[in-house]
Design a protein around this motif. Sequence first.
Motif, short mmCIF file in Angstrom:
data_model
loop_
_atom_site.label_atom_id
_atom_site.label_comp_id
_atom_site.label_asym_id
_atom_site.label_seq_id
_atom_site.Cartn_x
_atom_site.Cartn_y
_atom_site.Cartn_z
N GLN A 78 -7.51 15.53 -2.11
CA GLN A 78 -8.61 14.37 -2.60
C GLN A 78 -8.20 13.39 -3.39
N PHE A 79 -7.09 13.51 -4.35
CA PHE A 79 -6.58 12.48 -4.88
C PHE A 79 -5.90 11.34 -4.08
N PHE A 80 -4.90 11.96 -3.12
CA PHE A 80 -4.48 11.13 -1.96
C PHE A 80 -5.44 10.41 -1.31
N TRP A 81 -6.56 10.83 -0.65
CA TRP A 81 -7.33 10.13 0.16
C TRP A 81 -8.04 9.07 -0.75
N ALA A 82 -8.54 9.56 -1.80
CA ALA A 82 -9.23 8.65 -2.85
C ALA A 82 -8.35 7.46 -3.21
N THR A 83 -7.15 7.81 -3.54
CA THR A 83 -6.20 6.69 -3.92
C THR A 83 -6.16 5.51 -2.61
N GLY A 84 -5.69 6.48 -1.98
CA GLY A 84 -5.46 5.56 -0.52
C GLY A 84 -6.57 4.33 0.04
N ILE A 85 -7.77 5.12 0.05
CA ILE A 85 -8.91 4.38 0.60
C ILE A 85 -9.38 3.30 -0.78
N GLY A 86 -9.40 3.78 -2.02
CA GLY A 86 -9.67 3.11 -2.88
C GLY A 86 -9.00 1.81 -3.36
N GLN A 87 -7.66 1.70 -2.95
CA GLN A 87 -6.87 0.81 -3.46
C GLN A 87 -6.66 -0.35 -2.06
N LEU A 88 -7.21 0.16 -0.94
CA LEU A 88 -6.93 -0.72 0.28
C LEU A 88 -7.62 -1.90 0.18
N PRO A 89 -8.80 -1.97 -0.09
CA PRO A 89 -9.53 -3.30 -0.14
C PRO A 89 -8.93 -4.37 -1.16
N ALA A 90 -8.36 -3.77 -2.24
CA ALA A 90 -7.53 -4.98 -3.20
C ALA A 90 -6.22 -5.41 -2.66
N THR A 91 -5.72 -4.21 -2.01
CA THR A 91 -4.19 -4.61 -1.33
C THR A 91 -4.41 -5.46 -0.40
N ILE A 92 -5.33 -5.17 0.59
CA ILE A 92 -5.64 -6.35 1.69
C ILE A 92 -5.79 -7.69 1.33
N LEU A 93 -6.59 -7.86 0.32
CA LEU A 93 -7.27 -9.30 -0.37
C LEU A 93 -5.95 -9.82 -0.92
N TYR A 94 -5.33 -8.95 -1.84
CA TYR A 94 -4.24 -9.92 -2.68
C TYR A 94 -3.33 -10.14 -1.67
N SER A 95 -2.80 -9.36 -0.54
CA SER A 95 -1.76 -9.87 0.39
C SER A 95 -2.20 -10.86 1.01
N TYR A 96 -3.63 -11.11 1.58
CA TYR A 96 -4.08 -12.49 2.17
C TYR A 96 -3.97 -13.54 1.33
N LEU A 97 -4.49 -13.40 0.12
CA LEU A 97 -4.34 -14.62 -1.02
C LEU A 97 -3.01 -14.83 -1.18
N GLY A 98 -2.06 -14.04 -1.48
CA GLY A 98 -0.80 -14.26 -1.35
C GLY A 98 0.10 -15.07 -0.36
N GLN A 99 -0.58 -14.77 1.11
CA GLN A 99 -0.09 -15.39 2.11
C GLN A 99 -0.71 -17.03 2.20
N TRP A 120 0.86 -1.09 -0.03
CA TRP A 120 0.01 0.01 -0.06
C TRP A 120 0.94 1.42 0.03
N SER A 121 2.05 1.45 0.73
CA SER A 121 2.74 2.51 0.98
C SER A 121 3.51 2.69 -0.45
N SER A 122 4.01 1.56 -0.92
CA SER A 122 4.75 1.82 -2.18
C SER A 122 4.06 2.35 -3.37
N ALA A 123 2.78 1.62 -3.24
CA ALA A 123 2.00 2.04 -4.46
C ALA A 123 1.59 3.32 -4.26
N MET A 124 1.39 4.10 -2.94
CA MET A 124 0.96 5.40 -2.82
C MET A 124 2.06 6.27 -3.24
N ALA A 125 3.24 5.94 -2.78
CA ALA A 125 4.58 6.78 -3.32
C ALA A 125 4.69 6.70 -4.94
#
Length: 392
Positions: free
Chosen positions: A329-350, A256-261
């Motif tokens: 607006q861009f920062f928060w929309a991006t951060g919140i919008g990509q969070l579900p996919a990031t968490i799910l992909y990380s969980y599936l990856g584990q 999440w943090s590197s994608a945000m960067a």
Amino acid sequence: MTNIIRAFIQLVAAVFLFFLIGLAIAILLIQNSWLDMRFDSEYMVTISLLTGLWFYFLTTFMNAKKFAIWESARISVVISILCMAVTAVITITGGSFSILPSYVVRKSLFLEEMLTLDGMNILLIILIPIGIAIMAFAVWSSKKTKTKTASKTGWNQLSRFQKFGMMSLYGLIALFLLVYLGQGDIRDLFNQASGYLKDADVEGFRDYLLSFGPLAAVVSGLLMVFQAIIAPLPAFVITFTNGLLFGWVWGAVLSWSSAMAGAVLCFYLAKMLGRPVVEKMVTKKALNWWDQFFEKYGKHAVFIARLVPIVSFDLVSYAAGVTSISFWQFFWATGIGQLPATILYSYLGQNATSTVKILFFIFTIVIALAVIGMILRPKLQARGKGKQGANG
């Protein structure tokens, strides 16, 4: 026809002058035995040629005349004499006058399988006098003719911020190419990482990251940022692997943090470069579509786009940078919008690696359908009410 010929002459003059610069620098660097053992200095010629093309582009299409150093008699003569003198002195005193220049040029232009050293020498003997003559003609013609440009993106029309952005972007690309071409170990590592990402090989990419030991997280973060800015590589493979390697919690934090960067860098690059340049990067048609999308959904547009995995992450970031949407607006929309996919992909990856592609596409389809339904629902409801009113 005259303008086309003149433009071609200016192009050849620019390329030739920077060829001489690159050749002299490369031969100077080769004299350092420590550096020569660790770095292929020959590729300074390649980067110098690209710089000449870049300066020609700025001069011709953006009317940035101060970069046209090949049109100045004093500057071009001084640089040419100095570069040829450095090349001649070093190679003659080293007894390699007929070997080193041709070797450097042949390698830097990727002609090793096409030309022998003798063939390269003959080509240089023919082309160098021609290049000098063309450069002299370019200087003479520039004094006789004033270039008229129809460019709407003249260099003087850009803000200092945009000029800095354009030069910084080229500098970063040139530095990456120089390191990539000149350092074989780094080139092999990058090619290996690109292969794993392209093939969605999570287990292979995991082993690749593990080879860096304590720096595995740093390498993963840098690759995430790199793919966001330049390379069209699948980011979901990095997210899956981070979950597999670091656990879903820390893997999600890292992804999440590197994608945000990467998203923030794309956003500000677009701000710096301006709309005309961004149009060249993502196409005018795509940017116009995003304009309509942003206009229709306002501050929610980025959030909606981030929820759909099939929408290009990079394209949204670049497009947002040339719209009126604010950074926060861009920062928060991006951060919140990509969070579900990031968490799910990380969980599936584990918890799963052999079904990565299947899981990814299933999740993509489900989310895409959900978001499309959310977008179309108001229209369908309005249409239904309209039909009921007509029937009534």
